[in-house]
Design a protein around this motif. Structure first.
Motif, mmCIF file in Angstrom:
data_model
loop_
_atom_site.group_PDB
_atom_site.id
_atom_site.type_symbol
_atom_site.label_atom_id
_atom_site.label_comp_id
_atom_site.label_asym_id
_atom_site.label_seq_id
_atom_site.Cartn_x
_atom_site.Cartn_y
_atom_site.Cartn_z
ATOM 1 N N ALA A 188 0.779 -1.068 -0.072
ATOM 2 C CA ALA A 188 0.160 -0.234 0.096
ATOM 3 C C ALA A 188 0.864 1.318 0.035
ATOM 4 C CB ALA A 188 -1.066 -0.201 1.180
ATOM 5 N N ALA A 189 2.315 1.190 0.322
ATOM 6 C CA ALA A 189 2.918 2.313 0.228
ATOM 7 C C ALA A 189 3.931 2.520 -0.901
ATOM 8 C CB ALA A 189 3.738 2.239 1.515
ATOM 9 N N ILE A 190 3.702 1.761 -2.006
ATOM 10 C CA ILE A 190 4.460 1.796 -2.993
ATOM 11 C C ILE A 190 3.675 1.714 -4.316
ATOM 12 C CG2 ILE A 190 6.516 0.691 -2.128
ATOM 13 C CD1 ILE A 190 5.636 -2.148 -3.676
ATOM 14 N N THR A 191 3.992 2.325 -5.451
ATOM 15 C CA THR A 191 3.334 2.177 -6.750
ATOM 16 C C THR A 191 4.132 1.236 -7.750
ATOM 17 O OG1 THR A 191 2.716 4.282 -6.388
ATOM 18 C CG2 THR A 191 2.590 3.517 -8.684
ATOM 19 N N VAL A 192 3.443 0.384 -8.112
ATOM 20 C CA VAL A 192 4.178 -0.712 -8.974
ATOM 21 C C VAL A 192 3.651 -0.381 -10.314
ATOM 22 C CG1 VAL A 192 4.114 -3.431 -9.459
ATOM 23 C CG2 VAL A 192 3.958 -2.416 -7.239
ATOM 24 N N SER A 193 4.670 -0.515 -11.144
ATOM 25 C CA SER A 193 4.477 -0.614 -12.667
ATOM 26 C C SER A 193 5.621 -1.568 -13.178
ATOM 27 C CB SER A 193 4.764 0.868 -13.289
ATOM 28 O OG SER A 193 4.700 0.948 -14.550
ATOM 29 N N GLY A 194 4.726 -2.608 -13.747
ATOM 30 C CA GLY A 194 5.590 -3.745 -14.352
ATOM 31 C C GLY A 194 6.631 -4.342 -13.287
ATOM 32 N N ASN A 195 7.866 -4.419 -13.734
ATOM 33 C CA ASN A 195 8.803 -4.771 -12.892
ATOM 34 C C ASN A 195 9.695 -3.912 -12.045
ATOM 35 O OD1 ASN A 195 10.337 -3.929 -14.584
ATOM 36 N ND2 ASN A 195 11.773 -5.567 -14.970
ATOM 37 N N THR A 196 9.034 -2.823 -11.579
ATOM 38 C CA THR A 196 9.591 -1.724 -10.988
ATOM 39 C C THR A 196 8.564 -1.122 -10.003
ATOM 40 O OG1 THR A 196 9.333 0.169 -12.342
ATOM 41 C CG2 THR A 196 11.386 -0.956 -12.865
ATOM 42 N N ALA A 197 9.022 -0.442 -8.999
ATOM 43 C CA ALA A 197 8.166 0.022 -8.138
ATOM 44 C C ALA A 197 8.907 1.393 -7.343
ATOM 45 C CB ALA A 197 7.758 -0.916 -6.804
ATOM 46 N N VAL A 198 7.968 2.378 -7.067
ATOM 47 C CA VAL A 198 8.489 3.776 -6.382
ATOM 48 C C VAL A 198 7.892 3.706 -5.127
ATOM 49 C CG1 VAL A 198 8.340 6.188 -6.673
ATOM 50 C CG2 VAL A 198 8.547 4.689 -8.757
ATOM 51 N N ALA A 199 8.765 4.268 -4.018
ATOM 52 C CA ALA A 199 8.265 4.199 -2.692
ATOM 53 C C ALA A 199 7.426 5.577 -2.561
ATOM 54 C CB ALA A 199 9.299 4.440 -1.798
ATOM 55 N N GLY A 200 6.359 5.553 -1.735
ATOM 56 C CA GLY A 200 5.672 6.592 -1.565
ATOM 57 C C GLY A 200 6.329 7.568 -0.775
ATOM 58 N N GLN A 201 5.585 8.824 -0.403
ATOM 59 C CA GLN A 201 6.039 10.061 -0.051
ATOM 60 C C GLN A 201 6.981 9.858 1.220
ATOM 61 O OE1 GLN A 201 3.430 13.416 1.056
ATOM 62 N NE2 GLN A 201 1.760 11.886 1.432
ATOM 63 N N TYR A 202 6.359 9.108 1.949
ATOM 64 C CA TYR A 202 6.925 8.852 3.431
ATOM 65 C C TYR A 202 8.184 7.744 3.390
ATOM 66 C CZ TYR A 202 2.507 10.865 5.134
ATOM 67 O OH TYR A 202 1.352 11.662 5.339
ATOM 68 N N GLY A 203 8.286 7.114 2.069
ATOM 69 C CA GLY A 203 9.425 6.035 2.086
ATOM 70 C C GLY A 203 8.938 4.804 2.868
ATOM 71 N N ILE A 204 9.660 3.655 2.941
ATOM 72 C CA ILE A 204 9.068 2.574 3.490
ATOM 73 C C ILE A 204 10.121 1.991 4.154
ATOM 74 C CG2 ILE A 204 7.621 1.882 1.469
ATOM 75 C CD1 ILE A 204 9.881 0.064 0.586
ATOM 76 N N ASN A 205 9.831 1.128 5.347
ATOM 77 C CA ASN A 205 10.899 0.176 5.856
ATOM 78 C C ASN A 205 10.963 -1.207 5.174
ATOM 79 O OD1 ASN A 205 11.905 1.783 8.188
ATOM 80 N ND2 ASN A 205 9.973 1.176 9.206
ATOM 81 N N LEU A 206 12.005 -1.358 4.547
ATOM 82 C CA LEU A 206 12.418 -2.663 3.975
ATOM 83 C C LEU A 206 12.278 -3.574 4.834
ATOM 84 C CD1 LEU A 206 12.611 -3.826 0.834
ATOM 85 C CD2 LEU A 206 15.011 -3.784 1.658
ATOM 86 N N ARG A 207 11.492 -4.849 4.951
ATOM 87 C CA ARG A 207 11.787 -6.138 5.914
ATOM 88 C C ARG A 207 12.051 -7.303 5.430
ATOM 89 N NH1 ARG A 207 9.330 -4.299 10.392
ATOM 90 N NH2 ARG A 207 7.882 -2.555 10.298
ATOM 91 N N ASN A 208 12.595 -8.156 6.204
ATOM 92 C CA ASN A 208 13.293 -9.471 5.453
ATOM 93 C C ASN A 208 11.971 -10.613 5.637
ATOM 94 O OD1 ASN A 208 12.838 -10.181 8.400
ATOM 95 N ND2 ASN A 208 14.552 -11.375 8.432
ATOM 96 N N ALA A 209 10.810 -10.248 5.501
ATOM 97 C CA ALA A 209 9.624 -11.163 5.489
ATOM 98 C C ALA A 209 8.237 -10.387 5.356
ATOM 99 C CB ALA A 209 9.511 -12.036 6.744
ATOM 100 N N PRO A 210 7.167 -10.916 4.737
ATOM 101 C CA PRO A 210 6.257 -10.257 4.451
ATOM 102 C C PRO A 210 5.251 -10.115 5.627
ATOM 103 C CG PRO A 210 6.138 -12.381 3.541
ATOM 104 C CD PRO A 210 7.400 -12.430 4.076
ATOM 105 N N ARG A 211 5.607 -9.506 6.812
ATOM 106 C CA ARG A 211 4.904 -9.593 8.037
ATOM 107 C C ARG A 211 5.278 -8.224 8.730
ATOM 108 N NH1 ARG A 211 3.888 -13.717 11.484
ATOM 109 N NH2 ARG A 211 5.019 -12.833 13.144
ATOM 110 N N ARG A 212 4.195 -7.873 9.408
ATOM 111 C CA ARG A 212 4.048 -6.272 9.936
ATOM 112 C C ARG A 212 5.233 -6.404 11.005
ATOM 113 N NH1 ARG A 212 -0.373 -2.132 9.245
ATOM 114 N NH2 ARG A 212 -1.426 -2.993 7.408
#
Length: 815
Positions: free
Chosen positions: A455-479
């Motif tokens: 929800a915090a990124i915009t995906v276009s094909g095989n690339t994505a852009v982080a939203g205005q606040y940025g994101i924390n990159l995590r090592n697993a798909p869990r909060r």
């Protein structure tokens, strides 16, 4: 069916301070069933933005004469209208079209308001709204909450799913989605507190509601990847080997990132950095996409395996160093030499500038008055590469295209260069010149794998852009997964696979990733963004934590540590005199818990009370507080409660201060000294003993806190104490809480002591009351959480409040 939606958060702070429909007693005078909008955090002078495209309908510039004060109304499509109230001033005019995210004004406290904030109302012309309780709202008012939730990450997670039951008090339900409250909940096979436990679902997780509640439980679906122990997927099957004629690249793959089957292997979902040698520091040839099949070409060396990858399986550029052996291609025919263009400066950026604002003299280009936007394409809507400053010079790069001229501009003549430059349309060479040769390939940047909150990124094909606040990159798909690093807003990433749950697998260039943790799969307890960046995590709607106050005595036994483990605290309160090793054990066992540390000092003296100056209070407590903070560790959410129940005589009343006003003077000096000693820490006003005055023992808590209002306003938050019993119901304790909220409407509140403190209530009932109270405080967004009193105590006066040995923690932990 309207497709109207909110596209931008309306303030600079993603925090809700009062929900729609709350506090009906305050709004009955206006003929309303409750609060008719949302109150959002917006300090005085901060910016207010439009939530969606529209046209300004009303601008009221008068601070008095209207409950909304200075406010703006914006009309949107399909009859929708938004109202932005209590402003300092508006910065738009009537009839002006506005875009989503465009500034409307500045926040303040005008009109019928209690503290600076934004009040947001949503209406729809010729329409009416009936809420879940069956209440019909007047004046075309609608609940804006569902429209804001997608901006807080409320989106349907991607399966596969596990079906089960969630404790209803532990989730916030909106429509067919729900969010798990702070601290997480147990997913059970059956709708019973003793039903088979499936797994723990982390706080903040979005889940799908599949039916009406059954007793105390709601049927839900949870994405498998959001569980602590998700089902293990089958091992991937390699594809067929490539034909001998297909172009391939040799290199070294990190062995842990591939799954081998015979002489072939499947690349993991993150992809791999193919390297020129079996070393982490070796040249990066390029990124091989996840799920690709590679061929094993030899024996592993150290952490790496030699592989051969197909060129079509690479994402992004490929850089083959000289020391990686490749087939020698046939010599290409050499073209006839032609005149070469003059070489641009080494740090120049190619772009397109509006011709009418340039002065061109031969190959030299000078930017005109006010500067010129350098764009990535020769069109007015082309992406901006920066501002080519007035009087700055560059080099002509080719032939004009329409209204634009291609130019190489030195970085020193550009302002506001984006962190990631978009692709630039290449110009047609000038007559008699060859196209500018591409630059010599540079080593490909290393990339770090991880999971980005979808929800915090915009995906276009095989690339994505982080939203205005940025994101924390995590090592697993869990909060609650470990943080790998911080990706700044608007930075680009490579998408390496499909969304899972609420997250998308990505790889991020190491020259973009901030606060990176080293290692092939980075693991760290906590990483915070740099101080000048906004915390990118979307706030949890049910944010109030449930916790426990550690022992009333200096020692913390193993039985007490076990009690904490059983109840799964979201918040822990300790006293500064607590045994440090035990505090450290609690911190290690509960890495995601929030903390309250009370600076403890005994004011009692034989025959009276000690008169302690602010300086002596600091001197007698600071070393204990520092030691406790060291045991808790860095990167934790900690507030320091400076003192305790100062409206009681044994806690300093009649000695160090006479009343609330003189306590405020004393406390403000303590706060000043503590801020000097512990810069960057958060300090809260201490909880008062609730209730009316008792001669010779205490002052009325309302009289005391109002007299010391200056201290509350200076604090980072407010601690409060509430209690109830079988004769003094919980509803009255909640009334005490609501009275504090009404007096200090937008001040964060920590309930640092609460309990059913009398005999006559069975233990199982007390435990249920503690869960019910936790549910109630979720409805009060400024409340951060509660730490129930007390885990253990040797004083018999606390007998009815002690948890250890009574299974209260186990009952709370079943939530």
């Amino acid at each position: 069916m309207s497709d109207f939606k909110f596209e931008a958060w309306p303030t600079e702070f993603r925090q809700i301070n009062q929900y729609f429909g709350q506090n009906p007693q305050n709004y009955a005078q206006f003929g309303l069933p409750g609060h008719e909008g949302l109150d959002l955090m917006a300090p005085t002078g901060s910016k207010i933005f439009a939530v969606a495209p529209g046209t300004v309908r009303v601008v009221n510039s008068q601070p008095t004469g209207h409950n909304y004060g200075i406010h703006v109304r914006v009309d949107h499509k399909d009859g929708w209208q938004t109202i932005y109230a209590h402003m300092q001033r508006a910065t738009v005019r009537v009839g002006q079209p506005v875009k989503a995210g465009e500034q409307l004004g500045l926040a303040d406290n005008t009109g019928n308001s209690f503290g600076s904030h934004l009040h947001l109302t949503l209406k729809r012309q010729n329409s009416s709204y009936t809420d879940n309780s069956g209440t019909k709202w007047p004046y075309n008012i609608y609940d804006p909450t569902p429209f804001l939730l997608p901006l807080l990450g409320w989106k349907r997670p991607v399966g596969p799913y596990t079906d089960g039951y969630a404790y209803t008090n532990g989730i916030i339900v909106v429509g067919d989605l729900a969010q798990v409250n702070s601290g997480g909940i147990n997913l059970r096979r059956n709708p019973s507190i003793v039903g088979e436990l499936i797994d723990l679902v982390p706080g903040g997780t979005i889940i799908i509601v599949t039916g009406p509640a059954r007793g105390q439980y709601t049927p839900v679906q949870v994405a498998n990847v959001s569980l602590s122990n998700p089902p293990v997927p089958p091992a991937p099957t390699p594809g067929p080997p490539p034909p001998a004629t297909e172009h391939q690249v040799d290199g070294w793959a990190f062995t842990n990132y591939i799954t081998r089957s015979g002489n072939q292997a499947v690349v993991g979902q993150y992809g791999i950095n193919l390297r020129a040698a079996p070393q982490r520091t070796a040249t990066n040839i390029g990124l091989v996409k996840g799920d690709s099949t590679v061929t094993i070409t030899g024996l592993p060396q150290g952490e790496y395996t030699p592989v051969r990858a197909r060129r079509i399986d690479f994402s992004g550029p490929i850089n083959i160093p000289d020391d990686v052996i490749q087939p020698t291609p046939p010599p290409a025919p050499q073209p006839t030499p032609a005149p070469q263009p003059s070489t641009p400066p080494a740090d120049a950026i190619l772009g397109w500038a509006y011709t009418q604002n340039l002065t061109i003299n031969g190959r030299t280009v000078t930017s005109g008055r006010f500067g010129t936007n350098l764009r990535a394409a020769p069109v007015r809507g082309g992406s901006k590469l920066g501002l080519f400053v007035e009087g700055g010079t560059g080099t002509l790069a080719g032939q004009n295209s329409g209204e634009y001229t291609p130019v190489y501009v030195p970085r020193s003549s550009l302002r506001n260069i984006p962190a990631t430059l978009p692709p630039v349309t290449q110009p047609t060479p000038l007559p008699g010149e060859m196209p500018t040769p591409p630059p010599t390939p540079q080593p490909t940047a290393d990339t770090t794998p991880g999971w980005a909150f979808t929800a915090a990124i915009t995906v276009s094909g095989n690339t994505a852009v982080a939203g205005q606040y940025g994101i924390n990159l995590r090592n697993a798909p869990r909060r609650d997964a470990k943080k790998v690093g911080f990706v700044p807003g608007n930075a680009s990433m490579i998408v390496t696979g499909g969304q899972q749950g609420e997250y998308t697998p990505v790889r991020v260039d190491d020259n973009i990733l901030q606060d990176k943790v080293t290692g092939p799969i980075a693991i760290i307890d906590t990483i915070s963004p740099p101080d000048d960046l906004v915390d990118p995590e979307p706030p949890i709607l049910g944010n109030a934590s449930i916790g426990l106050h550690a022992s009333a005595d200096p020692g913390i036994s193993q039985a007490e540590i076990d009690e904490f483990a059983a109840m799964r605290p979201g918040m822990i309160k300790v006293l500064s005199f607590h045994e440090p090793t035990a505090v450290q054990k609690l911190s290690q066992a509960h890495p995601h818990a929030r903390w309250v540390v009370r600076a403890f000092l005994d004011f009692r003296a034989q025959g009276g009370v000690r008169t302690i100056s602010p300086g002596q209070f600091l001197n007698d407590t600071i070393n204990d507080v520092k030691r406790t903070l060291n045991m808790i560790g860095t990167g934790k959410d900690v507030v320091i409660e400076l003192h305790n129940e100062p409206n009681l005589v044994p806690e300093g009343l009649t000695g160090a201060w006479r009343d609330g006003a003189t306590f405020a003077q004393w406390w403000l000096e303590v706060l000043r000294l503590y801020k000097q000693a512990l810069p960057g820490s958060k300090f809260i006003y201490p909880g008062l003993s609730p209730g009316a005055a008792v001669s010779g023992i205490k002052q009325d808590h309302i009289q005391f806190v109002e007299a010391s209002r200056a201290a509350v306003e200076a604090a980072d938050g407010l601690g409060i104490h509430t209690y109830w019993s079988n004769v003094y119901p919980m509803s009255r304790a909640l009334d005490v809480l609501d009275d504090y909220i009404s007096r200090f409407r937008y001040k964060p509140i920590w309930i640092t002591e609460a309990s059913n403190n009398k005999a006559g209530t069975p233990v199982y009932r007390k435990a249920q009351q503690y869960l019910d109270y936790w549910r109630e405080i979720q409805k009060r967004p400024t409340v951060q959480g509660v730490t129930y009193f007390v885990a253990s105590a040797s004083d018999p006066a606390f007998k009815e409040e002690v948890w250890v040995g009574r299974d209260i923690g186990k009952r709370i932990g079943r939530r």
